[in-house]
Design a protein around this motif. Structure first.
Motif, PDB file in Angstrom:
ATOM      1  N   TYR A  18       0.876  -1.171   0.000  1.00 38.51           N
ATOM      2  CA  TYR A  18       0.000   0.000   0.000  1.00 38.51           C
ATOM      3  C   TYR A  18       0.910   1.217   0.000  1.00 38.51           C
ATOM      4  CZ  TYR A  18      -4.759   1.400   1.682  1.00 38.51           C
ATOM      5  OH  TYR A  18      -6.034   1.849   1.824  1.00 38.51           O
ATOM      6  N   HIS A  20       0.799   5.329   0.519  1.00 30.76           N
ATOM      7  CA  HIS A  20       0.091   6.566   0.823  1.00 30.76           C
ATOM      8  C   HIS A  20       0.991   7.729   0.442  1.00 30.76           C
ATOM      9  CE1 HIS A  20      -3.039   4.397   2.904  1.00 30.76           C
ATOM     10  NE2 HIS A  20      -3.646   5.532   3.205  1.00 30.76           N
ATOM     11  N   GLU A  31      -1.412  11.626   7.040  1.00 35.02           N
ATOM     12  CA  GLU A  31      -2.322  12.044   5.968  1.00 35.02           C
ATOM     13  C   GLU A  31      -3.574  12.773   6.453  1.00 35.02           C
ATOM     14  OE1 GLU A  31      -1.958   9.103   7.164  1.00 35.02           O
ATOM     15  OE2 GLU A  31      -3.974   8.322   7.483  1.00 35.02           O
ATOM     16  N   TRP A  32      -3.773  12.819   7.768  1.00 35.47           N
ATOM     17  CA  TRP A  32      -4.959  13.499   8.300  1.00 35.47           C
ATOM     18  C   TRP A  32      -4.688  14.954   8.704  1.00 35.47           C
ATOM     19  CZ3 TRP A  32     -10.155  12.380   9.971  1.00 35.47           C
ATOM     20  CH2 TRP A  32     -10.680  11.217   9.392  1.00 35.47           C
ATOM     21  N   HIS A  79      -6.547  11.138  -1.681  1.00 43.17           N
ATOM     22  CA  HIS A  79      -6.890  10.910  -0.274  1.00 43.17           C
ATOM     23  C   HIS A  79      -7.920  11.946   0.171  1.00 43.17           C
ATOM     24  CE1 HIS A  79      -6.281   9.758   3.930  1.00 43.17           C
ATOM     25  NE2 HIS A  79      -5.922   8.595   3.405  1.00 43.17           N
ATOM     26  N   HIS A  80      -8.238  11.958   1.471  1.00 47.78           N
ATOM     27  CA  HIS A  80      -9.306  12.848   1.961  1.00 47.78           C
ATOM     28  C   HIS A  80      -9.023  14.330   1.689  1.00 47.78           C
ATOM     29  CE1 HIS A  80     -10.040   9.085   3.841  1.00 47.78           C
ATOM     30  NE2 HIS A  80      -9.617   9.338   5.058  1.00 47.78           N
ATOM     31  N   TYR A 122      -6.559   3.192  -4.751  1.00 49.30           N
ATOM     32  CA  TYR A 122      -7.317   3.656  -3.589  1.00 49.30           C
ATOM     33  C   TYR A 122      -7.950   4.974  -3.975  1.00 49.30           C
ATOM     34  CZ  TYR A 122      -7.664   6.339   0.850  1.00 49.30           C
ATOM     35  OH  TYR A 122      -8.065   7.145   1.893  1.00 49.30           O
ATOM     36  N   ASP A 170     -12.267   4.515   0.285  1.00 52.85           N
ATOM     37  CA  ASP A 170     -12.088   4.856   1.697  1.00 52.85           C
ATOM     38  C   ASP A 170     -12.951   6.079   1.973  1.00 52.85           C
ATOM     39  OD1 ASP A 170     -11.087   4.672   4.262  1.00 52.85           O
ATOM     40  OD2 ASP A 170      -9.306   5.859   3.834  1.00 52.85           O
ATOM     41  N   TRP A 173     -17.513   6.715   5.536  1.00 53.20           N
ATOM     42  CA  TRP A 173     -18.339   7.007   6.720  1.00 53.20           C
ATOM     43  C   TRP A 173     -18.895   8.430   6.661  1.00 53.20           C
ATOM     44  CZ3 TRP A 173     -13.019   6.353   6.631  1.00 53.20           C
ATOM     45  CH2 TRP A 173     -12.269   7.511   6.854  1.00 53.20           C
ATOM     46  N   ARG A 209     -15.793  -0.401   1.649  1.00 48.57           N
ATOM     47  CA  ARG A 209     -15.802   0.829   2.453  1.00 48.57           C
ATOM     48  C   ARG A 209     -16.727   1.942   1.939  1.00 48.57           C
ATOM     49  NH1 ARG A 209      -9.767   2.164   4.671  1.00 48.57           N
ATOM     50  NH2 ARG A 209      -9.139   0.035   5.191  1.00 48.57           N
ATOM     51  N   GLU A 220      -8.344  -2.483   9.363  1.00 46.47           N
ATOM     52  CA  GLU A 220      -7.067  -1.787   9.534  1.00 46.47           C
ATOM     53  C   GLU A 220      -6.377  -2.169  10.838  1.00 46.47           C
ATOM     54  OE1 GLU A 220      -7.956   2.354   9.371  1.00 46.47           O
ATOM     55  OE2 GLU A 220      -8.675   2.230   7.324  1.00 46.47           O
ATOM     56  N   TRP A 243      -0.717   6.790   8.048  1.00 49.75           N
ATOM     57  CA  TRP A 243      -0.339   5.998   6.871  1.00 49.75           C
ATOM     58  C   TRP A 243       0.584   6.793   5.950  1.00 49.75           C
ATOM     59  CZ3 TRP A 243      -2.792   1.025   6.269  1.00 49.75           C
ATOM     60  CH2 TRP A 243      -3.747   0.756   7.242  1.00 49.75           C
TER      61      TRP A 243
HETATM   62  C1  GLC Z   1      -8.522   5.159   6.928  1.00 49.71           C
HETATM   63  C2  GLC Z   1      -7.940   6.497   7.114  1.00 49.71           C
HETATM   64  C3  GLC Z   1      -6.905   6.769   6.177  1.00 49.71           C
HETATM   65  C4  GLC Z   1      -6.101   5.655   5.607  1.00 49.71           C
HETATM   66  C5  GLC Z   1      -6.870   4.390   5.419  1.00 49.71           C
HETATM   67  C6  GLC Z   1      -6.022   3.188   5.134  1.00 49.71           C
HETATM   68  O1  GLC Z   1      -9.773   4.985   6.909  1.00 49.71           O
HETATM   69  O2  GLC Z   1      -8.882   7.527   7.150  1.00 49.71           O
HETATM   70  O3  GLC Z   1      -6.161   7.884   6.466  1.00 49.71           O
HETATM   71  O4  GLC Z   1      -5.794   6.034   4.341  1.00 49.71           O
HETATM   72  O5  GLC Z   1      -7.770   4.151   6.346  1.00 49.71           O
HETATM   73  O6  GLC Z   1      -6.732   2.013   4.963  1.00 49.71           O
END
Ligand code: GLC
Length: 422
Positions: A18, A20, A31-32, A79-80, A122, A170, A173, A209, A220, A243
């Motif tokens: 994986y 990131h 990453e957040w 990503h987010h 992803y 991902d 939610w 997801r 995870e 990550w």
């Molecule tokens: C999550 C997180 C994220 C990460 C991911 C990895 O849900 O929000 O930051 O990328 O899981 O599986």
């Protein structure tokens, strides 16, 4: 390809890497960061100009994955934070238009394919730049724009890069964390979205997801058996709180820990997706690379026990009932052959109990060296003798045990019988 064939192939691959990588990689705090530090979108977006990964970064990731013995990869295409690593007609906030002005997803897909790895993408459904994600009732237009972006970009990813093997959503939610999975799926219109994905990529594997069930579960930081579907356990190589690149990451997992997770995933019939977080320039730091290489070296000698093996219900000498990790180590299986992956070498004699099927042969997988053994058909105790005093492989030594039939665990009807008091 039928669902069964697809899943068998996924299991055959067993082990993925994986990656990131995004603007967050430049900050070095995971990453957040944009959300956890509440950095306003315009201010955060300034990072895009500084996004200049080195020219061979994708090849470097692929080489590391190959060295680790992985058979597939999954890259965070978005990503987010919302920054895309691919060219998109639905956003200008991409690596193709800003910073390095390159389509990193294309570089990755090309490099992975050239190396014979299967390709996973992803994609985060949520995008923190849209107020309509957080407050959909208050900002319905923003929510509609987000959904439009998702459908457009997922279509792009499924159309512009050839055959895609895995799609990992991902961020499915809800922001207030009060809804159930069916409601998430409704929010994203996930059933429709996945219908489109499958029409473009008929053999693709999709995770659950988005709220819609689909093919695999992706828990995870834990290795566990699938509850409803096949499981791909996703884990970080360092601390489990981030990550993406984390500059000071004090808890690297040892090669032994990484291998235990891989073997446990195999024992439970699932896959293992091991995450790395490349540096701001896309390079892989030594702490990560060395660990991947150690896993790969072990797999060279012991791959037979891992790729394509099936779940195995045998347990070792201790902790009856605990199938995930017995004292010495887990078993995997292929047909009538059991592979006892021993992480805590017992010394000259190894004993496994409740083995319910007669044994033909015991050998060390890496060398083929055979060892004498006894098997008691009454209590199912397997004792292997004359083993080396020290572990033949410092990481994990695998004993290949040939059974007369599919190895099964023996049921103990009289729990005190083993005392042999009479
Ligand atoms: C999550 C997180 C994220 C990460 C991911 C990895 O849900 O929000 O930051 O990328 O899981 O599986």
């Amino acid at each position: 390809m039928t669902y069964e064939e697809k899943m068998r192939r996924f299991n055959q691959d067993r082990f993925g890497i994986y990656v990131h990588f995004g603007l967050y990689s430049l900050l070095g705090r995971g990453e957040w960061t944009m959300y956890s530090e509440r950095i306003p979108a315009a201010e955060y977006a300034k990072l895009a100009d500084k996004f200049q990964p080195h020219a061979n970064c994708a090849r470097e990731w692929v080489e590391a994955a190959v060295a680790a013995g992985a058979k597939y990869m999954v890259l965070t295409t978005r990503h987010h934070e919302g920054f895309c690593l691919f060219d998109s007609a639905y956003s200008d906030y991409t690596s193709a238009k800003l910073g390095c002005k390159r389509d990193i997803v294309r570089e990755y897909v090309d490099a992975a394919r050239a190396a014979g790895l299967r390709v996973g993408l992803y994609y985060s459904l949520l995008d923190w730049r849209f107020p309509g994600y957080f407050e959909p009732e208050k900002y319905p237009e923003s929510k509609a724009a987000l959904i439009k972006q998702i459908f457009g970009q997922v279509r792009e990813l499924m159309t512009n890069y050839g055959k895609i093997d895995i799609l990992e959503y991902d961020g499915g939610w809800d922001a207030k964390l009060c809804k159930d999975r069916a409601q998430w799926a409704e929010f994203w219109n996930a059933v429709e979205l996945n219908k489109m994905v499958r029409s473009l990529q008929p053999d693709i594997i999709i995770n659950d997801r988005s709220g819609a069930d689909e093919d695999i579960e992706t828990p995870e930081q834990v290795v566990r058996a699938g509850v409803q579907r096949m499981t791909e356990s996703c884990m970080c190589i360092g601390d489990s709180c981030a990550w993406g690149y984390t500059r000071f990451n004090p808890n690297w997992k040892s090669p032994e820990q990484l291998l235990q997770h891989l073997v446990m995933a195999a024992q439970l019939g699932g896959n293992y997706l091991l995450n790395i977080g490349p540096c701001p320039d896309g390079s892989i730091r030594n702490e990560e690379l060395e660990r991947l290489q150690a896993v790969g070296r072990w797999l060279k000698d012991n791959h037979e026990a891992i790729y394509g093996s099936e779940s195995c219900e045998l347990i070792g000498a201790s902790q009856p009932g605990c199938v995930d990790l017995n004292l010495q180590g887990p078993w995997t299986r292929k047909g009538n052959i059991g592979y006892w992956c021993i992480f805590r070498w017992p010394g000259k004699t190894a004993a496994a109990v409740r083995v319910g099927v007669p044994i033909k042969k015991v050998a060390l997988l890496a060398t083929g060296q055979e060892y004498p053994f006894t098997w008691d058909p009454c209590d199912g105790k397997l004792t292997i003798f004359d083993l080396p005093e020290l572990p033949p492989d410092p990481l994990a030594s695998v004993l290949k045990v040939e059974f007369e039939d599919i190895p099964k665990r023996m049921t103990e009807t009289d729990l005190a019988a083993w005392l042999k008091l009479d």
